[in-house]
Design a protein around this motif. Structure first.
Motif, PDB file in Angstrom:
ATOM      1  N   TYR A 210       0.882  -1.319  -0.004  1.00 29.73           N
ATOM      2  CA  TYR A 210      -0.087   0.010   0.212  1.00 29.73           C
ATOM      3  C   TYR A 210       0.883   1.215  -0.154  1.00 29.73           C
ATOM      4  CZ  TYR A 210      -4.033  -2.931   0.978  1.00 29.73           C
ATOM      5  OH  TYR A 210      -5.041  -4.134   0.900  1.00 29.73           O
ATOM      6  N   HIS A 211       2.095   1.027   0.552  1.00 22.94           N
ATOM      7  CA  HIS A 211       3.173   2.351   0.584  1.00 22.94           C
ATOM      8  C   HIS A 211       3.277   2.601  -1.058  1.00 22.94           C
ATOM      9  CE1 HIS A 211       5.769  -1.021  -0.057  1.00 22.94           C
ATOM     10  NE2 HIS A 211       6.632  -0.007  -0.341  1.00 22.94           N
ATOM     11  N   LEU A 212       3.236   1.720  -1.870  1.00 18.32           N
ATOM     12  CA  LEU A 212       3.595   1.951  -3.315  1.00 18.32           C
ATOM     13  C   LEU A 212       2.560   2.356  -4.062  1.00 18.32           C
ATOM     14  CD1 LEU A 212       5.707  -1.125  -4.125  1.00 18.32           C
ATOM     15  CD2 LEU A 212       6.421   1.168  -3.645  1.00 18.32           C
ATOM     16  N   ALA A 213       0.858   1.770  -3.344  1.00 16.83           N
ATOM     17  CA  ALA A 213      -0.089   2.183  -4.110  1.00 16.83           C
ATOM     18  C   ALA A 213      -0.496   3.774  -3.921  1.00 16.83           C
ATOM     19  CB  ALA A 213      -1.267   1.340  -3.542  1.00 16.83           C
ATOM     20  N   ILE A 214      -0.067   4.111  -2.872  1.00 14.96           N
ATOM     21  CA  ILE A 214      -0.558   5.898  -2.764  1.00 14.96           C
ATOM     22  C   ILE A 214      -0.005   6.582  -3.678  1.00 14.96           C
ATOM     23  CG2 ILE A 214      -1.271   5.471  -0.222  1.00 14.96           C
ATOM     24  CD1 ILE A 214       1.534   6.918   0.399  1.00 14.96           C
ATOM     25  N   GLU A 215       1.428   5.985  -4.217  1.00 17.78           N
ATOM     26  CA  GLU A 215       2.190   6.795  -5.320  1.00 17.78           C
ATOM     27  C   GLU A 215       1.652   6.256  -6.926  1.00 17.78           C
ATOM     28  OE1 GLU A 215       6.630   7.939  -4.716  1.00 17.78           O
ATOM     29  OE2 GLU A 215       6.237   5.879  -5.308  1.00 17.78           O
TER      30      GLU A 215
END
Length: 266
Positions: free
Chosen positions: A245-250
């Protein structure tokens, strides 16, 4: 069902869901509301203050201190009860089911007792009138707080939830809902169903911006919000929330696409 009535509202309202522990997005939303001349009393959150991102306690404090009306989401219900899972209703073995263990454990460790009490006091349904229309806000559904209702869901799903809702609060012209994370507006059975989206996570569209809605004169418009994504991502990495999810927000692409109907997959 705990119902809160905000009465007749003349001003524009800012509708949003899922802050998801994303402090930077929540701060940006409050700035956006101020730019639009909308105070906290005329904002409405459809629940899940806490979820995927790195600042559950600080995000909850910001919502509480602002005085924004909040509908209880499944995350509020579970944290208030001291439960050990998010109660999202994910099917066992799905990516969402597997990844939720990490972020929920972080949230459960950080959220304070006073914040749990606040969550436990949130209404299940918030009703109000604007522009000659009566609205009711909820989280997922009345039959199931964690029911996923999408723009492509069968009309019978909407009809069932509207009937269940009206059994509690009487006739409505519009429903404001959250939970599913992807915004849409759909007219069904004479009722306008408004999902304002969430501000803590992009709507699986390949972009980093998030969504909210403005309700003016009884009509809703979906809007886009930019915020400091890099800072939100860094915070998630700092606290060890690096399951995707840390990648998904980007990137704007969820790691949990399997929860979506095929028509909404990227």
């Amino acid at each position: 069902m705990k119902v809160k009535d905000l009465g007749e509202i003349q001003q524009d309202m800012l509708l949003f869901g899922g802050p998801y522990s994303n402090l930077q997005a929540t701060e940006a939303l409050l700035i956006e509301a101020a730019h639009r001349g909308i105070d906290a009393e005329h904002m409405l959150c459809t629940g899940d203050i806490v979820a995927y991102c790195g600042d559950p306690a600080a995000t909850t404090d910001l919502i509480i201190e602002a005085g924004i009306p909040v509908v209880a989401g499944n995350c509020e219900k579970q944290l208030a009860a001291g439960a050990l899972d998010c109660g999202c209703g994910f099917e066992s073995g799905t990516t969402c089911d597997l990844l939720s263990a990490g972020w929920y454990a972080h949230a459960n460790a950080e959220v304070r007792d006073d914040q749990r009490r606040f969550m436990g006091q949130c209404a299940d349904i918030i009703v109000f009138s604007q522009g000659g229309k009566r609205f009711a806000a909820l989280h997922g559904g009345v039959t199931d707080i964690a029911r996923f209702i999408w723009s492509v869901s069968d009309e019978a799903v909407f009809a069932e939830e509207i009937a269940a809702l009206e059994a509690h609060v009487g006739k409505v012209d519009g429903v404001i809902a959250g939970h599913s994370g992807i915004p849409f507006i759909r007219d069904v059975a004479g009722v306008t169903w408004i999902n304002a989206g969430v501000i803590g996570m992009p709507p699986h569209d390949g972009k980093g911006d998030v969504r909210f809605a403005i309700l003016s004169g009884g009509k809703a418009e979906l809007c886009t919000l930019g915020y400091d994504v890099a800072a939100a991502k860094a915070r998630m990495q700092d606290v060890g929330l690096v399951q995707g999810y840390h990648l998904a927000i980007e990137t704007g692409v969820w790691p949990s696409e399997d929860v979506l109907p095929k028509a909404l997959r990227h």
